[in-house]
Design an enzyme around this catalytic site. Structure first.
Site, PDB file in Angstrom:
ATOM      1  N   ASP A   1       0.804  -1.328   0.063  1.00  0.00           N
ATOM      2  CA  ASP A   1      -0.096  -0.184   0.191  1.00  0.00           C
ATOM      3  C   ASP A   1       1.063   1.395  -0.095  1.00  0.00           C
ATOM      4  O   ASP A   1       0.275   2.462   0.188  1.00  0.00           O
ATOM      5  CB  ASP A   1      -0.912  -0.090   1.301  1.00  0.00           C
ATOM      6  CG  ASP A   1      -0.137  -0.196   2.557  1.00  0.00           C
ATOM      7  OD1 ASP A   1       0.886  -0.372   2.438  1.00  0.00           O
ATOM      8  OD2 ASP A   1      -0.936   0.125   3.525  1.00  0.00           O
ATOM      9  N   GLU A   2       2.350   1.186  -0.379  1.00  0.00           N
ATOM     10  CA  GLU A   2       2.858   2.535  -0.313  1.00  0.00           C
ATOM     11  C   GLU A   2       4.002   2.417  -1.333  1.00  0.00           C
ATOM     12  O   GLU A   2       4.441   1.105  -1.719  1.00  0.00           O
ATOM     13  CB  GLU A   2       3.856   2.441   0.879  1.00  0.00           C
ATOM     14  CG  GLU A   2       2.986   2.547   2.271  1.00  0.00           C
ATOM     15  CD  GLU A   2       4.022   2.358   3.468  1.00  0.00           C
ATOM     16  OE1 GLU A   2       4.423   3.614   3.858  1.00  0.00           O
ATOM     17  OE2 GLU A   2       4.170   1.362   3.978  1.00  0.00           O
TER      18      GLU A   2
END
Length: 410
Positions: free
Chosen positions: A114-115
């Protein structure tokens, strides 16, 4: 500090570093395919459906912490909705996010599911806002974005902008305001043990850490700590990794569900994790010189032992033999309840540069891999895993976060 300010301003005039971080990613991903979940308190359950691995802001507000078992969370948040994790779906959205960031920047690091980190010469809030809007439009996932001279500052500024915010750190006064009164544990790379060592010397905040003597920080926290010191002071030393770094080791494992002292179940989990480890080694085209087995118990201290292999190996037979050799030696006493386990391949080397064993047989491994590629993962597996009906009967256990390749982080 004047030299550092000059370096900071010089960096701003050149490339900056951005950090994109999805807000409550697992929950947001579930809301993309199940829109009716928006606005509701949602918890995502782990691979055995027991503990909450992610939660929405609504469930957090109700007082449910990450890691809480569902039977404890339900009385606290009776209106909550709980869903099983689905890493194949999360990966699909994660890679869509990655593709959008790659369109905006020539250098992007797939940091985690998610990054992403990226380099940019556009250091305006307008640019960050456009990128945020585009990700929401194409993926449906809200993200927060931070842009700063270094990776560490960019991550701090995106964290402080949550939820669904964006900010650009341009001046030294903004940098100091960001660090002031912020716990040093907010810095990725400073965990509880390092924070305790810093606290013993009166360093509790990011500002105090950045103002500390650089040589002292290196002595206390090694080069990794010094790198973070430079980063917090505005000097970039941590590069954007467009390709995943070479592995130091490869591990597979995790919770076995309800703690058990049943030899059949524990043995079956060892076999399952060895099969998963062999898959990973094949994907990375590497082999190992030794195997480590680690067991965590509910009523005994953690135990771990290593076994050297006969040559550099990556085949199921060799790794399983080593694991079975270690199991009775690590599982002491046998009355101890096993809760977690890990099998770790160490002493890694490329498959093309290995010392082969005279006893190595690869034909069966190749046949098994071809069948599973055609028929589905775990379609052909060891009969020793048959006791794990609950595991293989649950589709959520077919794919884990470690099966998402290419991330520079876990």
């Amino acid at each position: 500090m004047s030299r550092l300010i000059c370096v900071l301003m010089y960096t701003i005039l050149r490339d900056m570093i951005g950090h994109v971080d999805a807000d409550c990613f697992y929950v947001s991903a579930e809301r993309v395919r199940y829109p009716h979940l928006r606005g509701m308190p949602v918890g995502v359950l782990g691979n055995h459906g027991a503990c909450i691995i992610a939660k929405s802001y609504e469930m957090k507000a109700a007082g449910v912490p990450t890691g809480m078992p569902i039977w404890e969370a339900t009385p606290i948040c009776p209106q909550g909705v709980f869903v099983k994790r689905d890493f194949r779906w999360y990966e699909a959205l994660s890679r869509k996010m990655l593709a959008i960031v790659q369109q905006a920047s020539p250098r992007v690091e797939f940091y985690s599911i998610d990054e992403q980190f990226f380099s940019t010469t556009e250091n305006t809030r307008e640019f960050a806002g456009r990128l945020q809007t585009e990700i929401l439009r194409q993926v449906g996932v809200p993200v927060s974005i931070g842009i700063a001279p270094t990776k560490t500052l960019a991550k701090l500024i995106s964290d402080s902008s949550k939820p669904f915010g964006y900010e650009v750190l341009k001046s030294d006064s903004e940098r100091l305001a960001l660090l002031r009164d912020r716990p040093v544990t907010d810095v990725t790379g400073i965990a509880r043990r390092s924070a305790k060592r810093l606290a013993e010397h009166g360093i509790h905040t990011c500002e105090e850490f950045a103002n500390a003597d650089r040589a002292f920080v290196r002595w206390l926290l090694t080069k990794r700590g010094e790198d973070l010191w430079w980063e917090l002071n505005g000097t970039p030393v941590l590069p954007i990794l467009v390709a995943r770094p070479r592995h130091k080791f490869v591990s597979r494992g995790g919770s076995i569900g309800k703690a058990s002292c049943d030899p059949q179940r524990v043995h079956a989990f060892v076999v399952r994790n060895i099969e998963r480890l062999v898959e990973a080694l094949a994907h990375y085209r590497i082999c190992c010189d030794s195997l480590i087995l680690t067991l965590l118990f509910t009523n005994e201290p953690e135990r771990s032992l290593r076994s050297s292999l006969l040559g550099s190996r990556a085949d199921f037979e060799a790794l399983l033999e080593a694991a079975m050799h270690l199991l009775p030696r690590v599982w002491q006493p046998r009355s101890a309840y096993v809760h977690y386990m890990h099998v770790i391949a160490d002493g890694l080397r490329p498959l093309t540069n290995r010392q082969r064993s005279l006893f190595e047989q690869s034909q069966l491994v190749d046949i098994k891999r071809k069948i599973n590629n055609e028929m589905g993962r775990f379609a052909l597996r060891s009969g020793a895993t048959l006791p794990l009906v609950d595991v293989y009967g649950d589709a959520a256990n077919e794919y884990d976060i470690c099966d998402i390749y290419g991330k520079s982080c876990f």
